[in-house]
Design a protein around this motif. Structure first.
Motif, PDB file in Angstrom:
ATOM      1  N   LEU A   1       0.823  -1.216   0.000  1.00 56.13           N
ATOM      2  CA  LEU A   1       0.000   0.000   0.000  1.00 56.13           C
ATOM      3  C   LEU A   1       0.858   1.267   0.000  1.00 56.13           C
ATOM      4  CD1 LEU A   1      -2.793  -1.024   2.550  1.00 56.13           C
ATOM      5  CD2 LEU A   1      -2.974  -0.892   0.055  1.00 56.13           C
ATOM      6  N   ASN A   2       2.055   1.165   0.565  1.00 53.53           N
ATOM      7  CA  ASN A   2       2.934   2.329   0.648  1.00 53.53           C
ATOM      8  C   ASN A   2       3.777   2.512  -0.618  1.00 53.53           C
ATOM      9  OD1 ASN A   2       3.687   4.498   2.494  1.00 53.53           O
ATOM     10  ND2 ASN A   2       5.736   3.588   2.500  1.00 53.53           N
ATOM     11  N   SER A   3       3.688   1.549  -1.539  1.00 54.08           N
ATOM     12  CA  SER A   3       4.458   1.607  -2.792  1.00 54.08           C
ATOM     13  C   SER A   3       3.579   2.213  -3.882  1.00 54.08           C
ATOM     14  CB  SER A   3       4.927   0.207  -3.196  1.00 54.08           C
ATOM     15  OG  SER A   3       5.721  -0.366  -2.182  1.00 54.08           O
ATOM     16  N   VAL A   4       3.637   3.517  -4.011  1.00 55.81           N
ATOM     17  CA  VAL A   4       2.775   4.251  -4.938  1.00 55.81           C
ATOM     18  C   VAL A   4       3.623   4.834  -6.071  1.00 55.81           C
ATOM     19  CG1 VAL A   4       1.181   6.182  -5.175  1.00 55.81           C
ATOM     20  CG2 VAL A   4       1.136   4.782  -3.106  1.00 55.81           C
ATOM     21  N   SER A   5       3.151   4.685  -7.288  1.00 58.20           N
ATOM     22  CA  SER A   5       3.847   5.193  -8.462  1.00 58.20           C
ATOM     23  C   SER A   5       2.811   5.602  -9.503  1.00 58.20           C
ATOM     24  CB  SER A   5       4.768   4.116  -9.032  1.00 58.20           C
ATOM     25  OG  SER A   5       4.008   2.987  -9.449  1.00 58.20           O
ATOM     26  N   ASN A   6       3.269   6.093 -10.635  1.00 56.41           N
ATOM     27  CA  ASN A   6       2.339   6.425 -11.716  1.00 56.41           C
ATOM     28  C   ASN A   6       1.567   5.198 -12.160  1.00 56.41           C
ATOM     29  OD1 ASN A   6       3.061   9.147 -11.797  1.00 56.41           O
ATOM     30  ND2 ASN A   6       4.745   8.771 -13.238  1.00 56.41           N
ATOM     31  N   ARG A   7       2.240   4.043 -12.154  1.00 50.27           N
ATOM     32  CA  ARG A   7       1.593   2.798 -12.569  1.00 50.27           C
ATOM     33  C   ARG A   7       0.651   2.277 -11.499  1.00 50.27           C
ATOM     34  NH1 ARG A   7      -0.995  -0.921 -13.135  1.00 50.27           N
ATOM     35  NH2 ARG A   7      -0.577  -2.934 -14.146  1.00 50.27           N
ATOM     36  N   PHE A   8       1.062   2.357 -10.253  1.00 52.65           N
ATOM     37  CA  PHE A   8       0.257   1.811  -9.163  1.00 52.65           C
ATOM     38  C   PHE A   8      -0.085   2.937  -8.182  1.00 52.65           C
ATOM     39  CE2 PHE A   8       2.950  -1.959 -10.339  1.00 52.65           C
ATOM     40  CZ  PHE A   8       1.933  -2.698 -10.915  1.00 52.65           C
TER      41      PHE A   8
ATOM     42  N   PHE B   1       1.143  -1.064  -4.776  1.00 47.62           N
ATOM     43  CA  PHE B   1       1.829  -1.914  -5.744  1.00 47.62           C
ATOM     44  C   PHE B   1       1.015  -3.165  -6.053  1.00 47.62           C
ATOM     45  CE2 PHE B   1       4.925  -4.732  -7.537  1.00 47.62           C
ATOM     46  CZ  PHE B   1       5.812  -3.903  -8.202  1.00 47.62           C
ATOM     47  N   GLY B   2       0.805  -3.427  -7.342  1.00 45.70           N
ATOM     48  CA  GLY B   2       0.101  -4.623  -7.776  1.00 45.70           C
ATOM     49  C   GLY B   2      -1.375  -4.638  -7.464  1.00 45.70           C
ATOM     50  N   ASN B   3      -1.937  -3.463  -7.174  1.00 51.78           N
ATOM     51  CA  ASN B   3      -3.316  -3.404  -6.678  1.00 51.78           C
ATOM     52  C   ASN B   3      -4.327  -3.094  -7.777  1.00 51.78           C
ATOM     53  OD1 ASN B   3      -5.313  -3.582  -4.759  1.00 51.78           O
ATOM     54  ND2 ASN B   3      -5.028  -1.497  -3.979  1.00 51.78           N
ATOM     55  N   ASP B   4      -4.133  -3.637  -8.955  1.00 52.84           N
ATOM     56  CA  ASP B   4      -5.095  -3.419 -10.038  1.00 52.84           C
ATOM     57  C   ASP B   4      -6.488  -3.937  -9.676  1.00 52.84           C
ATOM     58  OD1 ASP B   4      -3.011  -2.356 -11.479  1.00 52.84           O
ATOM     59  OD2 ASP B   4      -2.685  -4.138 -12.719  1.00 52.84           O
ATOM     60  N   SER B   5      -6.537  -4.993  -8.901  1.00 53.45           N
ATOM     61  CA  SER B   5      -7.816  -5.624  -8.548  1.00 53.45           C
ATOM     62  C   SER B   5      -8.515  -4.946  -7.381  1.00 53.45           C
ATOM     63  CB  SER B   5      -7.580  -7.090  -8.181  1.00 53.45           C
ATOM     64  OG  SER B   5      -6.733  -7.171  -7.038  1.00 53.45           O
ATOM     65  N   GLU B   6      -7.832  -3.983  -6.736  1.00 52.82           N
ATOM     66  CA  GLU B   6      -8.355  -3.345  -5.521  1.00 52.82           C
ATOM     67  C   GLU B   6      -8.609  -4.363  -4.407  1.00 52.82           C
ATOM     68  OE1 GLU B   6      -8.549  -0.153  -4.967  1.00 52.82           O
ATOM     69  OE2 GLU B   6      -8.003   0.470  -6.994  1.00 52.82           O
TER      70      GLU B   6
ATOM     71  N   HIS C   1       0.141 -10.785 -10.465  1.00 52.13           N
ATOM     72  CA  HIS C   1      -0.405 -10.636 -11.808  1.00 52.13           C
ATOM     73  C   HIS C   1       0.200  -9.431 -12.510  1.00 52.13           C
ATOM     74  CE1 HIS C   1      -3.441 -13.706 -11.253  1.00 52.13           C
ATOM     75  NE2 HIS C   1      -4.000 -13.081 -10.234  1.00 52.13           N
ATOM     76  N   ALA C   2       0.404  -8.351 -11.758  1.00 49.69           N
ATOM     77  CA  ALA C   2       0.787  -7.070 -12.350  1.00 49.69           C
ATOM     78  C   ALA C   2       2.294  -6.839 -12.403  1.00 49.69           C
ATOM     79  CB  ALA C   2       0.120  -5.926 -11.584  1.00 49.69           C
ATOM     80  N   ALA C   3       3.073  -7.679 -11.766  1.00 47.92           N
ATOM     81  CA  ALA C   3       4.535  -7.526 -11.781  1.00 47.92           C
ATOM     82  C   ALA C   3       5.130  -8.923 -11.602  1.00 47.92           C
ATOM     83  CB  ALA C   3       5.011  -6.586 -10.685  1.00 47.92           C
ATOM     84  N   LYS C   4       5.514  -9.534 -12.687  1.00 53.99           N
ATOM     85  CA  LYS C   4       5.828 -10.962 -12.704  1.00 53.99           C
ATOM     86  C   LYS C   4       7.058 -11.348 -11.896  1.00 53.99           C
ATOM     87  CE  LYS C   4       2.414 -11.972 -15.483  1.00 53.99           C
ATOM     88  NZ  LYS C   4       1.227 -12.722 -14.993  1.00 53.99           N
ATOM     89  N   ASN C   5       7.879 -10.378 -11.510  1.00 53.20           N
ATOM     90  CA  ASN C   5       9.083 -10.744 -10.752  1.00 53.20           C
ATOM     91  C   ASN C   5       8.932 -10.487  -9.261  1.00 53.20           C
ATOM     92  OD1 ASN C   5       9.132  -7.929 -11.094  1.00 53.20           O
ATOM     93  ND2 ASN C   5      11.367  -7.839 -11.062  1.00 53.20           N
TER      94      ASN C   5
END
Length: 565
Positions: free
Chosen positions: A313-320, A324-329, A520-524
């Protein structure tokens, strides 16, 4: 001219980063290092060196100032942690100071934790039970949560793999709801437990009592052997039980591929827009407050359920922008814990000529789940099920009043045999049970704190009635007298089996991880601690975390070799 360290990034680059050194983090470190990856293990707490770091392990009760009791000052500084059964004067150093590590209870939630190398693998209850397809299929069958992307056959060989290395003692029973494992010799029941187990066979056709399946070396594994001291929460210098400090981290270190860095609070995962992968992590050194970046090809998040959730939740970027990885909410949602604190106990008249041994057995008995297994055992008032842990004992000291020789003699006399059973029940995955970041309330490092909003609902409450009634029934039918039951109803978190919040699933729209614990959103990026769980079953979860971690590490390394990560 400025003196620039142009090799800083190179010096801080590894093949893999593991965040957390507890049960799952230790396994990730071992597996990745043994497969040849230069691995950085980040632990937010202090270092504890196996053996010499267990400062109270060899102390006698009279050597403690307060004779192992909690003082008022301890309870004031550890108001949550001091409620744990394993907290006392000998173990307080393994638990966080609640005043220094705040969080916010939207609803009552006991977050019990330790910040040090090894994490809760030093204090855990060590019960190890496999899940079955009854557990992995439950969500799909009754519609709660999302379907697991794996089944028992996918994880079965990995259960065996980790059990062989960890050392799990137990008794095979041939139950479909509780698959047998690779066991060391079982610990022995005492006379009353054997009697009750025998009565179960006579009275019930749908349940059994067995000895607990526990991560203790009941026969020598290398230098490891349980001493039956039952002082496990202090740390075991004999490596009698499985811990990261005693087993997996030494295996990782032996390869020469591990770099362990304590005092490292992971602030966020760094995302690379060009590669659409994580490129590393940003940490804060908890001693110097220095912020440092580390880089790697793959990242394993094993900071424990809520620690991992904080990082995401603390990993925020333009993408997320929502974590981080929270496309599904779904990140932070579906928080679960086992509900327990309900059961019964009674007295037994007999076996006056027997006590029990050997030593102080660090284990109890187990009654596997017997509800909602099939149509014959199906309940109409709730779904899923529960199991029991417990044991029989015979205390000493017939009176606390008196003085002189007669009083001393009374303290040597054995009381009646007693036995208790306590239930552990499944908690359904509810979306509204969640954890979120509170950016207004900061900790001493200036970081957001967690708001925890979690509760048990109607299904759990209906189950608890059966948990209580069945405990009373089983003890009474086993010949115990003066049987009484009770329901203390501790809040979520108190069982220390928190899980969910970054669940596995088949659909990226409704889950965070796939069937290989891969985002799902970041394979590594892989998550194999309790955050990954899509349901909670009723069994203690740690051996499942171990198996999922070993499996995911094997997958990750193979994908690296194929240049897919």
């Amino acid at each position: 001219m400025m003196n620039l360290n142009i090799k800083a990034k190179e010096q801080n680059t590894y093949d893999a980063i593991v965040v957390g050194s507890g049960i799952s983090g230790g396994w990730a470190a071992k597996e990745l290092c043994e497969k040849g990856l230069k691995t950085l293990v980040l632990e937010r707490g202090r270092n504890i060196v196996h053996g010499e770091g267990y400062t109270t392990a060899m102390m006698n009760p009279w050597e403690f100032e307060h004779r192992l009791h909690s003082t008022k000052e301890m309870r004031e500084q550890y108001p949550i942690q001091s409620q744990c059964y394993a907290f006392d004067e000998a173990t307080q150093q393994h638990w966080v100071n609640d005043l220094e590590n705040p969080y916010n209870q939207v609803k009552p939630f006991n977050w019990l934790r330790g910040y040090h190398v090894g994490g809760r693998s030093l204090m855990w209850g060590r019960q190890c039970y496999r899940w079955s397809d009854i557990d992995f299929e439950a969500n799909a069958k009754d519609g709660h949560g999302v379907d697991w992307p794996i089944r028992y056959k996918d994880i079965e060989p990995w259960y065996t793999y980790v059990e062989k290395f960890a050392g799990i003692s137990g008794q095979p029973e041939g139950l479909k709801q509780l698959p047998d494992g690779h066991f060391l010799p079982p610990m022995e029941m005492n006379c009353l437990e054997k009697h009750v187990a025998g009565r179960f066979k006579e009275v019930f056709n749908d349940r059994i009592m067995t000895i607990g399946r526990v991560a203790h070396a009941t026969k020598a594994i290398d230098h490891r052997k349980c001493q039956y001291r039952d002082l496990c929460a202090r740390g075991c210098p004999f490596t009698g039980y499985f811990s990261s400090n005693g087993v997996t981290l030494p295996a990782a270190a032996k390869t020469g591929n591990m770099t362990l860095r304590p005092h490292s609070i992971v602030l966020e995962i760094l995302y690379d827009d060009q590669t659409q992968k994580a490129k590393g992590v940003r940490i804060m050194d908890s001693e110097t407050r220095e912020v440092i970046e580390y880089f790697a090809k793959i990242i394993f998040l094993n900071a424990s359920t809520l620690g991992t959730t904080f990082i995401l939740l603390n990993s925020v970027s333009n993408r997320f922008q929502n974590g981080f990885g929270n496309d599904s909410e779904q990140v932070g949602h579906n928080l679960m814990d086992h509900h327990f604190g309900v059961g019964a106990s009674g007295e037994f008249e007999g076996f006056e000529d027997q006590y029990y041994g050997p030593g102080r057995r660090p284990n109890g008995v187990y009654v596997p789940r017997f509800r909602n297994i099939d149509e014959k055992t199906k309940r109409s008032d709730y779904v899923r099920g529960f199991g029991y842990q417990g044991g029989a004992s015979r205390g000493r000291g017939l009176t606390f009043d008196g003085i002189g020789a007669e009083f001393k003699f009374q303290q040597t006399q054995a009381n009646k045999w007693t036995m208790g059973l306590g239930a552990w029940g499944e908690h359904l995955p509810y979306y509204e049970n969640k954890v979120t970041l509170n950016k207004d309330k900061k900790d001493k490092y200036g970081l957001p704190t967690l708001d925890i909003d979690c509760e048990f609902k109607e299904n759990e409450l209906a189950m608890r009635k059966d948990m209580l009634d069945s405990a009373i029934e089983m003890l009474e039918k086993s010949g115990l007298k003066n049987v009484s039951g009770g329901d203390g109803m501790p809040p979520p978190g108190h069982c220390i089996h928190e899980m969910g919040t970054a669940r596995m699933g088949k659909d990226p729209k409704t889950s965070v991880l796939n069937g290989n614990n891969q985002m799902h959103a970041a394979k590594n990026v892989f998550i194999t601690d309790g955050a990954c769980m899509a349901s909670s079953a009723c069994q203690n979860p740690s051996v499942t975390y171990m198996a999922l971690t070993a499996r995911a590490a094997d997958f990750a390394v193979n994908e690296m070799k194929k240049q897919n990560l």
